[in-house]
Design a protein around this motif. Structure first.
Motif, PDB file in Angstrom:
ATOM      1  N   THR A 113       0.837  -1.202   0.000  1.00 21.80           N
ATOM      2  CA  THR A 113       0.000   0.000   0.000  1.00 21.80           C
ATOM      3  C   THR A 113       0.869   1.248   0.000  1.00 21.80           C
ATOM      4  OG1 THR A 113      -0.080   0.212   2.432  1.00 21.80           O
ATOM      5  CG2 THR A 113      -1.722  -1.234   1.384  1.00 21.80           C
ATOM      6  N   THR A 114       0.256   2.363  -0.383  1.00 23.66           N
ATOM      7  CA  THR A 114       0.844   3.672  -0.175  1.00 23.66           C
ATOM      8  C   THR A 114      -0.225   4.558   0.451  1.00 23.66           C
ATOM      9  OG1 THR A 114       2.134   5.464  -1.184  1.00 23.66           O
ATOM     10  CG2 THR A 114       0.239   4.665  -2.431  1.00 23.66           C
ATOM     11  N   ASP A 135      -4.155   0.273  -2.336  1.00 30.67           N
ATOM     12  CA  ASP A 135      -3.396  -0.775  -3.007  1.00 30.67           C
ATOM     13  C   ASP A 135      -2.562  -0.121  -4.111  1.00 30.67           C
ATOM     14  OD1 ASP A 135      -2.548  -2.884  -4.656  1.00 30.67           O
ATOM     15  OD2 ASP A 135      -4.388  -4.019  -4.394  1.00 30.67           O
ATOM     16  N   VAL A 136      -1.242  -0.368  -4.123  1.00 26.52           N
ATOM     17  CA  VAL A 136      -0.391   0.293  -5.118  1.00 26.52           C
ATOM     18  C   VAL A 136      -0.743  -0.139  -6.540  1.00 26.52           C
ATOM     19  CG1 VAL A 136       1.534   0.611  -3.511  1.00 26.52           C
ATOM     20  CG2 VAL A 136       1.453  -1.446  -4.957  1.00 26.52           C
ATOM     21  N   HIS A 137      -1.336  -1.306  -6.721  1.00 30.67           N
ATOM     22  CA  HIS A 137      -1.664  -1.802  -8.059  1.00 30.67           C
ATOM     23  C   HIS A 137      -2.963  -1.217  -8.607  1.00 30.67           C
ATOM     24  CE1 HIS A 137       1.495  -4.896  -8.327  1.00 30.67           C
ATOM     25  NE2 HIS A 137       1.317  -5.040  -7.026  1.00 30.67           N
ATOM     26  N   THR A 138      -3.924  -0.951  -7.734  1.00 29.92           N
ATOM     27  CA  THR A 138      -5.256  -0.551  -8.195  1.00 29.92           C
ATOM     28  C   THR A 138      -5.676   0.837  -7.756  1.00 29.92           C
ATOM     29  OG1 THR A 138      -6.381  -1.466  -6.254  1.00 29.92           O
ATOM     30  CG2 THR A 138      -5.963  -2.969  -8.097  1.00 29.92           C
ATOM     31  N   GLY A 139      -5.062   1.377  -6.707  1.00 28.92           N
ATOM     32  CA  GLY A 139      -5.502   2.652  -6.160  1.00 28.92           C
ATOM     33  C   GLY A 139      -6.751   2.531  -5.316  1.00 28.92           C
ATOM     34  N   MET A 140      -7.221   1.301  -5.087  1.00 25.86           N
ATOM     35  CA  MET A 140      -8.424   1.083  -4.281  1.00 25.86           C
ATOM     36  C   MET A 140      -8.081   1.205  -2.802  1.00 25.86           C
ATOM     37  SD  MET A 140     -10.796   0.654  -6.499  1.00 25.86           S
ATOM     38  CE  MET A 140     -12.138   0.035  -5.481  1.00 25.86           C
TER      39      MET A 140
END
Length: 217
Positions: A113-114, A135-140
């Motif tokens: 995460t960020t 989530d760093v992959h989805t921005g969710m």
């Protein structure tokens, strides 16, 4: 283009038993090229105006970028292809303009995460926002309910495998308090702020209607 070369001089001195002048033998050798001598290959590039350095986490490149009018966003790209994965508008928080941005990253329950301050449009000068942990992959968002909690604080930073910030929570705090994120519940709790350089750089003002005096941490 990088050029690699090297010369090594080997010198041997010897004297004869009858005291004759010494002789010198010199040999040269060419050094083998190393990986550092190979030309750099650009995988991808874009025209974004960066406000931070890249942070590469789990195959994702993250950075703050300027979107004009003194506003900014957090953007994620695929680190291999450069394809944009997501972007979210953010606010600088109480940090003054020009202070270097950082991209914190924490692994929570196997998810990288960020965290940043999500922009809240209904407050003047974008001074209040929400803590977004995504989530760093989805921005969710990891904890969507945090969107209901209004903050006036510095940008979140990484500390002790979680996130920390210092500021006010609307209708809860009357003065600036150091907070850390409980990664089990997603709640902000009182606690030490390990990133000392994030504290004390800007005065923390009481929110409108508060009787607290100005506080500087």
């Amino acid at each position: 283009m990088a050029t690699a070369f090297g010369l090594v001089a080997l010198t041997a001195c010897s004297g004869s038993e009858n005291g004759s002048d010494s002789s010198m033998e010199t040999a040269t050798a060419t050094a083998e090229p190393s990986a550092w001598d190979e030309p750099v290959e650009v995988l991808w590039a874009n025209d974004e105006e960066l406000m931070s350095e890249f942070e590469v986490v789990d195959g994702v490149a993250l950075a703050y970028v300027s979107i004009g009018n003194q506003e900014e966003s957090v953007v994620a790209w695929d680190a291999t292809t450069g394809d944009e994965l997501w972007r979210e508008q953010a606010i600088p928080g109480t940090r003054p303009t020009g202070v270097e941005h950082g991209i914190p990253a924490v692994e929570i329950d196997g998810m990288w995460t960020t965290a940043f301050l999500d922009r809240h449009e209904d407050t003047p000068n974008n001074t209040w926002g929400h803590l977004a942990v995504v989530d760093v992959h989805t921005g969710m968002s990891k904890w969507p309910e945090q969107g209901n909690q209004l903050l006036w604080s510095d940008r979140p930073s990484e500390c002790d495998d979680t996130y920390c910030l210092t500021g006010l929570i609307w209708e809860v705090d009357d003065e600036a308090i150091a907070k850390h994120l409980d990664i089990e519940s997603g709640a902000l709790e009182d606690g030490p702020h390990d990133e000392a350089d994030n504290a004390g750089e800007a005065p923390f003002l009481p929110r409108e209607g508060s009787s607290s005096a100005n506080t500087s941490l």
